[in-house]
Design an enzyme around this catalytic site. Structure first.
Site, PDB file in Angstrom:
ATOM      1  N   TYR A 234      45.814  42.995  39.497  1.00 60.27           N
ATOM      2  CA  TYR A 234      45.585  42.782  38.067  1.00 60.27           C
ATOM      3  C   TYR A 234      46.920  42.823  37.339  1.00 60.27           C
ATOM      4  O   TYR A 234      47.912  43.355  37.859  1.00 60.27           O
ATOM      5  CB  TYR A 234      44.642  43.863  37.519  1.00 60.27           C
ATOM      6  CG  TYR A 234      44.091  43.562  36.150  1.00 60.27           C
ATOM      7  CD1 TYR A 234      43.227  42.490  35.951  1.00 60.27           C
ATOM      8  CD2 TYR A 234      44.430  44.342  35.052  1.00 60.27           C
ATOM      9  CE1 TYR A 234      42.712  42.209  34.699  1.00 60.27           C
ATOM     10  CE2 TYR A 234      43.923  44.072  33.796  1.00 60.27           C
ATOM     11  CZ  TYR A 234      43.061  42.993  33.625  1.00 60.27           C
ATOM     12  OH  TYR A 234      42.574  42.714  32.377  1.00 60.27           O
TER      13      TYR A 234
ATOM     14  N   ASN B 243      34.471  41.555  27.179  1.00 62.99           N
ATOM     15  CA  ASN B 243      33.885  40.213  27.274  1.00 62.99           C
ATOM     16  C   ASN B 243      33.622  39.536  25.934  1.00 62.99           C
ATOM     17  O   ASN B 243      34.018  38.383  25.740  1.00 62.99           O
ATOM     18  CB  ASN B 243      32.596  40.272  28.100  1.00 62.99           C
ATOM     19  CG  ASN B 243      32.867  40.580  29.561  1.00 62.99           C
ATOM     20  OD1 ASN B 243      33.976  40.408  30.044  1.00 62.99           O
ATOM     21  ND2 ASN B 243      31.853  41.045  30.276  1.00 62.99           N
TER      22      ASN B 243
ATOM     23  N   ASN C 248      26.830  32.425  33.366  1.00 66.73           N
ATOM     24  CA  ASN C 248      25.979  33.614  33.411  1.00 66.73           C
ATOM     25  C   ASN C 248      26.787  34.896  33.512  1.00 66.73           C
ATOM     26  O   ASN C 248      26.230  35.986  33.623  1.00 66.73           O
ATOM     27  CB  ASN C 248      25.008  33.538  34.590  1.00 66.73           C
ATOM     28  CG  ASN C 248      25.728  33.446  35.927  1.00 66.73           C
ATOM     29  OD1 ASN C 248      26.656  32.659  36.060  1.00 66.73           O
ATOM     30  ND2 ASN C 248      25.303  34.222  36.904  1.00 66.73           N
TER      31      ASN C 248
ATOM     32  N   GLY D 114      29.482  37.862  32.014  1.00 68.91           N
ATOM     33  CA  GLY D 114      29.472  38.578  30.741  1.00 68.91           C
ATOM     34  C   GLY D 114      30.125  37.778  29.628  1.00 68.91           C
ATOM     35  O   GLY D 114      29.608  37.693  28.505  1.00 68.91           O
TER      36      GLY D 114
ATOM     37  N   ARG E 295      26.343  28.094  39.201  1.00 74.48           N
ATOM     38  CA  ARG E 295      26.123  27.764  40.607  1.00 74.48           C
ATOM     39  C   ARG E 295      24.625  27.649  40.887  1.00 74.48           C
ATOM     40  O   ARG E 295      23.828  28.406  40.339  1.00 74.48           O
ATOM     41  CB  ARG E 295      26.734  28.828  41.511  1.00 74.48           C
ATOM     42  CG  ARG E 295      28.243  28.866  41.508  1.00 74.48           C
ATOM     43  CD  ARG E 295      28.762  29.947  42.453  1.00 74.48           C
ATOM     44  NE  ARG E 295      28.380  31.285  42.004  1.00 74.48           N
ATOM     45  CZ  ARG E 295      28.607  32.396  42.709  1.00 74.48           C
ATOM     46  NH1 ARG E 295      29.178  32.312  43.907  1.00 74.48           N
ATOM     47  NH2 ARG E 295      28.244  33.576  42.239  1.00 74.48           N
TER      48      ARG E 295
ATOM     49  N   TYR F  59      40.605  31.739  31.921  1.00 76.82           N
ATOM     50  CA  TYR F  59      40.669  33.186  31.740  1.00 76.82           C
ATOM     51  C   TYR F  59      40.269  33.934  32.998  1.00 76.82           C
ATOM     52  O   TYR F  59      40.205  35.170  33.008  1.00 76.82           O
ATOM     53  CB  TYR F  59      39.784  33.623  30.564  1.00 76.82           C
ATOM     54  CG  TYR F  59      38.302  33.418  30.766  1.00 76.82           C
ATOM     55  CD1 TYR F  59      37.483  34.473  31.165  1.00 76.82           C
ATOM     56  CD2 TYR F  59      37.706  32.175  30.549  1.00 76.82           C
ATOM     57  CE1 TYR F  59      36.124  34.298  31.344  1.00 76.82           C
ATOM     58  CE2 TYR F  59      36.348  31.983  30.731  1.00 76.82           C
ATOM     59  CZ  TYR F  59      35.564  33.048  31.128  1.00 76.82           C
ATOM     60  OH  TYR F  59      34.209  32.866  31.309  1.00 76.82           O
ATOM     61  N   GLY F  60      39.999  33.208  34.084  1.00 75.31           N
ATOM     62  CA  GLY F  60      39.628  33.832  35.344  1.00 75.31           C
ATOM     63  C   GLY F  60      39.745  32.831  36.472  1.00 75.31           C
ATOM     64  O   GLY F  60      39.922  31.624  36.239  1.00 75.31           O
TER      65      GLY F  60
ATOM     66  N   TRP G 241      44.407  35.890  28.118  1.00 74.82           N
ATOM     67  CA  TRP G 241      44.272  37.251  28.657  1.00 74.82           C
ATOM     68  C   TRP G 241      44.182  38.181  27.461  1.00 74.82           C
ATOM     69  O   TRP G 241      45.103  38.261  26.649  1.00 74.82           O
ATOM     70  CB  TRP G 241      45.478  37.588  29.536  1.00 74.82           C
ATOM     71  CG  TRP G 241      45.394  38.910  30.227  1.00 74.82           C
ATOM     72  CD1 TRP G 241      44.281  39.563  30.641  1.00 74.82           C
ATOM     73  CD2 TRP G 241      46.500  39.739  30.605  1.00 74.82           C
ATOM     74  NE1 TRP G 241      44.609  40.743  31.257  1.00 74.82           N
ATOM     75  CE2 TRP G 241      45.965  40.873  31.249  1.00 74.82           C
ATOM     76  CE3 TRP G 241      47.884  39.629  30.470  1.00 74.82           C
ATOM     77  CZ2 TRP G 241      46.766  41.894  31.737  1.00 74.82           C
ATOM     78  CZ3 TRP G 241      48.672  40.639  30.974  1.00 74.82           C
ATOM     79  CH2 TRP G 241      48.126  41.758  31.602  1.00 74.82           C
TER      80      TRP G 241
ATOM     81  N   LYS H 206      24.907  43.057  34.994  1.00 81.36           N
ATOM     82  CA  LYS H 206      26.102  43.903  35.031  1.00 81.36           C
ATOM     83  C   LYS H 206      25.700  45.340  35.300  1.00 81.36           C
ATOM     84  O   LYS H 206      24.776  45.875  34.688  1.00 81.36           O
ATOM     85  CB  LYS H 206      26.864  43.806  33.705  1.00 81.36           C
ATOM     86  CG  LYS H 206      28.183  44.576  33.686  1.00 81.36           C
ATOM     87  CD  LYS H 206      28.904  44.411  32.374  1.00 81.36           C
ATOM     88  CE  LYS H 206      29.429  43.006  32.189  1.00 81.36           C
ATOM     89  NZ  LYS H 206      30.528  42.695  33.145  1.00 81.36           N
TER      90      LYS H 206
END
Length: 394
Positions: free
Chosen positions: A114, A187, A213, A215, A236, A305-306, A331, A388
Site C-alpha cells: 500500500y 469509500n 458492487n 463499496g 463480473r 482508483y484500484g 487516491w 463488506k
C-alpha cells in the site's frame, strides 16, 4: 487467513516516554503513569508483525519475542488476547471502538504493497467509528459521547479501545446508522470526489464504472442518482447475477451489465436513451479498463482508483489520439494531503447530508463480533462476496 491475531503486552517503562507506540496507536507521556508492577487497563486487538505473503506471515509467528523502542512485546497466535491501554494525556482522547470494516486497503497494507505503511508491529484496520469515553485537559474538539473516525489511514481500528491524539480523530454525527459511520471515511469520500473533481457533469449526464458492487461502486451509484446522473454499472458475471442486478438498481443504478455484455454490440442501444459517458471509474484494470475507455465520449476521462485484476491498463493509441481521452488516478490519502482538515470535515458533512436525506446508505454489510475475526477475514477474501465484513466490538 492473512493477518495474525498476535497480542501485544506492553510493559511500561520506569520513567516517562514520549511519541507514538506503533502497536497501540497510543500517544505520549501518559504511559509513564504506569509502573512495571501496576496493572493498567487492557484491551483486545488484532496485530501483525511484518509484511509479506499472508500465509507465510502467520506461519512464521510461532511464539516469538521482539524488542522495539525498549518496549518488550510478547507475540502469540492463539486468537485475541490483551494489550495494555495507556493513560490519557493532556492532548489525548480515550476512544471505545464500536465497529470497523475490513477493506481491500487493509489487506494491501498488511501485505506491504500500500502507498502508506505504518511502523511494525501495528494494529490492523484503517477505518471505523468509535465513541469518546474521556478526553485530556487540552482537548477542545471532541467531548465524551461524541462519535469519531480516523482522520488518516494507519490508525489501527481493529481493537476494542485505545488512546489516540486528538489530531488523529475527526468527529462525525452520532445520529447516522452505525454501519454508515463505520464506512464513511473511505469509500463514499472516494466516490464523491471522483464524481466532482475530474469532469464538470450536469444532471442527465452519464458515468460508467466497473467493480460496481464494491463499496465505492455502491456509493457512486447512490451519490450519482442524488446528483441526477445516470450510471452504467459493470460487474463480473456470477450465478446470482439477477439478484445483484436488482440490488444495484434498487440503489439507483440505471444500467447493470456484465463484463461480457460490455463487449457486445448491443451496448450501443444504451446510448440511444442516455448520453455517452464523459467519466469512467476504473477499479479493475486489464481488459475491463480497456472496454471502459472504448465507451467514453470524445474528450472523456477515465479515473483509476484500484487494480483488482492486477493487470496493467492498456489504452489504444487510436482512442488516445482520435478521441483525446484522458487517464487520471485518484487516491484519497493524496487528496487529504492536498487539502485541509476543514475541507475533509466539509466533505464528511456533505455525505452525512445525503445519509440524512436517505440518499446514501452503507454498502451491504455483515457484522461479525471481533472474537470471530477469523471468519470475517476468510469471508472478506472469497470471490463474488458483495457483503463488506464489519468487526463489531460490543
Amino acid at each position: 487467513m492473512w493477518v495474525c491475531g498476535a497480542v501485544f503486552r506492553l510493559r511500561a517503562l520506569a520513567g516517562p516516554r514520549k511519541g507514538l507506540c506503533p502497536a497501540s496507536g497510543c500517544r505520549g507521556p501518559a504511559a509513564a503513569s504506569y509502573s512495571a508492577s501496576a496493572d493498567p487497563p487492557r484491551v483486545r486487538a488484532l496485530v501483525y508483525g511484518h509484511h509479506g505473503d499472508p500465509a507465510k506471515v502467520v506461519e512464521a509467528r510461532k511464539r516469538v519475542k521482539r524488542h522495539l523502542r525498549k518496549v518488550k512485546f510478547e507475540l502469540g497466535l492463539k486468537g485475541l488476547k490483551n494489550m495494555e491501554l495507556a493513560a490519557v494525556g493532556g492532548s489525548d482522547v480515550h476512544v471505545k471502538m464500536l465497529a470497523a470494516p475490513i477493506n481491500p486497503s487493509d489487506i494491501n497494507m498488511i501485505q506491504g504493497n500500500y502507498g502508506l505503511l505504518p511502523e511494525l508491529p501495528a494494529v490492523g484496520g484503517n477505518e471505523g467509528v468509535g465513541q469518546v469515553i474521556a478526553v485530556g485537559s487540552n482537548v477542545t474538539g471532541v467531548k465524551p459521547g461524541d462519535w469519531v473516525i480516523p482522520a488518516n489511514p494507519g490508525l489501527g481500528t481493529w481493537r476494542t479501545e485505545a488512546v489516540f491524539s486528538e489530531e488523529a480523530l475527526i468527529e462525525v454525527p452520532s445520529d447516522i446508522p452505525l454501519q454508515s459511520a463505520a464506512t464513511l471515511g473511505v469509500n463514499p469520500c472516494t466516490a464523491y470526489r471522483m464524481l466532482m473533481d475530474f469532469e464538470q457533469l450536469q444532471p442527465g449526464d452519464s458515468v460508467i464504472q466497473n467493480a460496481s458492487n464494491s463499496g465505492v461502486g455502491q456509493a457512486v451509484i447512490q451519490i450519482a442518482a442524488a446528483l441526477g446522473l445516470k450510471t452504467i454499472n459493470v460487474v463480473r458475471d456470477r450465478p446470482d447475477i439477477q439478484k445483484l442486478t436488482d440490488r444495484l438498481k434498487n440503489l439507483g443504478a440505471e444500467h447493470v451489465i456484465t463484463e461480457e455484455g460490455l463487449r457486445k454490440p448491443e451496448m450501443k442501444n444504451i446510448f440511444k436513451a442516455i448520453p455517452q459517458p464523459r467519466l469512467a471509474l476504473n477499479c479493475v484494470g486489464g481488459k475491463s479498463s480497456t472496454e471502459l475507455l472504448r465507451q467514453l465520449a470524445p474528450g472523456g476521462t477515465m479515473v483509476t482508483y484500484g487494480g483488482m485484476a492486477k493487470q496493467p491498463i492498456i489504452a489504444s493509441v487510436s482512442l488516445i489520439i482520435f478521441k483525446d481521452l484522458k487517464l487520471r488516478g485518484f487516491w484519497l490519502s493524496q487528496w487529504k494531503k492536498d487539502h485541509s482538515l476543514d475541507q475533509f470535515r466539509e466533505l464528511l458533512l456533505t455525505l452525512c447530508d445525503f445519509i440524512h436525506r436517505g440518499q446514501l446508505t452503507a454498502p451491504a454489510c455483515s457484522e461479525v463480533p471481533l472474537q470471530d475475526y477469523q471468519r470475517a477475514l476468510e469471508a472478506s477474501m472469497k470471490p463474488f462476496v458483495s457483503s463488506k465484513q464489519i468487526l463489531t466490538m460490543g
